[in-house]
Scaffold this motif. Sequence first.
Motif, PDB file in Angstrom:
ATOM      1  N   ARG A 223       0.813  -1.212   0.000  1.00  0.00           N
ATOM      2  CA  ARG A 223       0.000   0.000   0.000  1.00  0.00           C
ATOM      3  C   ARG A 223       0.854   1.273   0.000  1.00  0.00           C
ATOM      4  O   ARG A 223       0.345   2.370   0.198  1.00  0.00           O
ATOM      5  N   GLY A 224       2.147   1.103  -0.220  1.00  0.00           N
ATOM      6  CA  GLY A 224       3.028   2.258  -0.350  1.00  0.00           C
ATOM      7  C   GLY A 224       3.642   2.753   0.939  1.00  0.00           C
ATOM      8  O   GLY A 224       4.298   3.804   0.961  1.00  0.00           O
ATOM      9  N   LEU A 225       3.476   2.002   2.019  1.00  0.00           N
ATOM     10  CA  LEU A 225       4.065   2.377   3.307  1.00  0.00           C
ATOM     11  C   LEU A 225       5.325   1.554   3.553  1.00  0.00           C
ATOM     12  O   LEU A 225       5.528   0.513   2.931  1.00  0.00           O
ATOM     13  N   LYS A 226       6.172   2.016   4.465  1.00  0.00           N
ATOM     14  CA  LYS A 226       7.477   1.363   4.670  1.00  0.00           C
ATOM     15  C   LYS A 226       7.788   1.204   6.157  1.00  0.00           C
ATOM     16  O   LYS A 226       7.217   1.877   7.003  1.00  0.00           O
ATOM     17  N   PHE A 227       8.740   0.304   6.409  1.00  0.00           N
ATOM     18  CA  PHE A 227       9.332   0.173   7.736  1.00  0.00           C
ATOM     19  C   PHE A 227      10.729   0.782   7.702  1.00  0.00           C
ATOM     20  O   PHE A 227      11.435   0.685   6.695  1.00  0.00           O
ATOM     21  N   LYS A 228      11.128   1.396   8.811  1.00  0.00           N
ATOM     22  CA  LYS A 228      12.498   1.892   8.955  1.00  0.00           C
ATOM     23  C   LYS A 228      13.173   1.137  10.088  1.00  0.00           C
ATOM     24  O   LYS A 228      12.538   0.768  11.078  1.00  0.00           O
ATOM     25  N   MET A 229      14.481   0.946   9.942  1.00  0.00           N
ATOM     26  CA  MET A 229      15.246   0.189  10.916  1.00  0.00           C
ATOM     27  C   MET A 229      15.232   0.880  12.282  1.00  0.00           C
ATOM     28  O   MET A 229      14.979   2.076  12.387  1.00  0.00           O
ATOM     29  N   VAL A 230      15.497   0.100  13.319  1.00  0.00           N
ATOM     30  CA  VAL A 230      15.588   0.633  14.677  1.00  0.00           C
ATOM     31  C   VAL A 230      16.531   1.836  14.705  1.00  0.00           C
ATOM     32  O   VAL A 230      17.627   1.794  14.137  1.00  0.00           O
ATOM     33  N   ASP A 231      16.060   2.909  15.349  1.00  0.00           N
ATOM     34  CA  ASP A 231      16.829   4.152  15.410  1.00  0.00           C
ATOM     35  C   ASP A 231      17.123   4.457  16.875  1.00  0.00           C
ATOM     36  O   ASP A 231      16.198   4.616  17.684  1.00  0.00           O
ATOM     37  N   ILE A 232      18.401   4.559  17.240  1.00  0.00           N
ATOM     38  CA  ILE A 232      18.783   4.754  18.639  1.00  0.00           C
ATOM     39  C   ILE A 232      18.221   6.045  19.211  1.00  0.00           C
ATOM     40  O   ILE A 232      17.993   6.170  20.417  1.00  0.00           O
ATOM     41  N   GLU A 233      17.923   7.011  18.339  1.00  0.00           N
ATOM     42  CA  GLU A 233      17.420   8.303  18.797  1.00  0.00           C
ATOM     43  C   GLU A 233      15.900   8.415  18.721  1.00  0.00           C
ATOM     44  O   GLU A 233      15.304   9.226  19.435  1.00  0.00           O
ATOM     45  N   LYS A 234      15.261   7.645  17.856  1.00  0.00           N
ATOM     46  CA  LYS A 234      13.820   7.812  17.630  1.00  0.00           C
ATOM     47  C   LYS A 234      12.974   6.620  18.062  1.00  0.00           C
ATOM     48  O   LYS A 234      11.783   6.778  18.344  1.00  0.00           O
ATOM     49  N   SER A 235      13.517   5.425  18.086  1.00  0.00           N
ATOM     50  CA  SER A 235      12.719   4.235  18.406  1.00  0.00           C
ATOM     51  C   SER A 235      12.205   4.269  19.842  1.00  0.00           C
ATOM     52  O   SER A 235      12.880   4.777  20.748  1.00  0.00           O
ATOM     53  N   GLU A 236      11.004   3.709  20.031  1.00  0.00           N
ATOM     54  CA  GLU A 236      10.458   3.511  21.364  1.00  0.00           C
ATOM     55  C   GLU A 236      10.675   2.056  21.762  1.00  0.00           C
ATOM     56  O   GLU A 236      11.139   1.240  20.955  1.00  0.00           O
ATOM     57  N   ALA A 237      10.351   1.732  23.002  1.00  0.00           N
ATOM     58  CA  ALA A 237      10.588   0.370  23.483  1.00  0.00           C
ATOM     59  C   ALA A 237       9.784  -0.655  22.689  1.00  0.00           C
ATOM     60  O   ALA A 237      10.343  -1.626  22.163  1.00  0.00           O
ATOM     61  N   LYS A 238       8.473  -0.438  22.583  1.00  0.00           N
ATOM     62  CA  LYS A 238       7.615  -1.413  21.905  1.00  0.00           C
ATOM     63  C   LYS A 238       6.758  -0.785  20.816  1.00  0.00           C
ATOM     64  O   LYS A 238       6.296  -1.469  19.910  1.00  0.00           O
ATOM     65  N   GLN A 239       6.535   0.518  20.892  1.00  0.00           N
ATOM     66  CA  GLN A 239       5.652   1.203  19.951  1.00  0.00           C
ATOM     67  C   GLN A 239       6.328   1.433  18.606  1.00  0.00           C
ATOM     68  O   GLN A 239       7.486   1.841  18.547  1.00  0.00           O
ATOM     69  N   PHE A 240       5.566   1.189  17.509  1.00  0.00           N
ATOM     70  CA  PHE A 240       6.040   1.508  16.169  1.00  0.00           C
ATOM     71  C   PHE A 240       5.773   2.997  15.930  1.00  0.00           C
ATOM     72  O   PHE A 240       4.625   3.420  15.825  1.00  0.00           O
ATOM     73  N   VAL A 241       6.846   3.784  15.867  1.00  0.00           N
ATOM     74  CA  VAL A 241       6.735   5.239  15.754  1.00  0.00           C
ATOM     75  C   VAL A 241       6.473   5.630  14.302  1.00  0.00           C
ATOM     76  O   VAL A 241       7.134   5.142  13.380  1.00  0.00           O
TER      77      VAL A 241
END
Length: 294
Positions: A223-241
């Motif tokens: 549907r044109g959406l993407k995943f981005k790799m874990v980011d040490i500055e932006k990632s949350e513990a469990k939530q997909f940001v």
Amino acid sequence: CTSEDILSPVASYAVPELGTNFVRKMLADTKPSTFAELVKISGLSHGTDVWLNNAEALVLGKTQFGKIDFKEVIGCRDDIMVYLMYQGLEPAMAFKIMEFVRKGKPSKDKATWEDLKKYMRERNVPEWYIWSCEQIKYMFPKAHATAYVLSAMRIAWFKLNKPILFYSAYFTIRANQFDPVVMTSGANAIRNKINDIQKDPDSKNKDLDLLSDLEVALEMTKRGLKFKMVDIEKSEAKQFVIDGDSLIMPFASIDKLGENAANLIVEERNKRPFSSKKDAKVRGKINNTVFDTM
């Protein structure tokens, strides 16, 4: 998206013991087009011997009664009383039969059921309807089914109109297994991984759990959406940001990094930014295996 694409993850959320494939087939067989038919599906999928060994065979024309329109089959316990009243039965008798059937008594108290069948036949209740009542072991109340469908329609609206919000919530709340490398590599990589798991006769439960989540991930990327790799500055513990049209993988998606460890990394980062990889490892108490993966 077809109605099955939109509604099967929602329906399986309401009926987790059945699974997405069961509900998807059910939607394909019935092709619901109204809110009332979705309520009926909710009732059918929660009852015992209401869809399987019963309404499914009637809808598909696999009984001696021929094909019965989906709109006519019994979905919820309330349907029995209302239908019988329209057939001319006294309200008190219609209620009595509904209660008898929804508790699965036709197979337990056969003498009483014979009397009730005779009463219904005298008032021209169709044979297929009597047969259907006879199969039922347990039935769902319509009010409960309606509440599920109202919730489902809200979720389906988000899936269609605000998909990034839907997938963020889905993966945060429902998903159990992740493969960050595959999921961030696009639709082809996800499809290849799905094929590998399906072809492997030795796939473990962990792989099968991953398979369900990869199927939703494939749908999302198509549907044109993407995943981005874990980011040490932006990632949350469990939530997909949410980051534009992308979802940033959470720390908990890293293999062998538990939720408590993921929470610790976020807590330490919130105190002050990490100054180096070593700083993140020490303050986040990340073990060597996980650190090498990161």
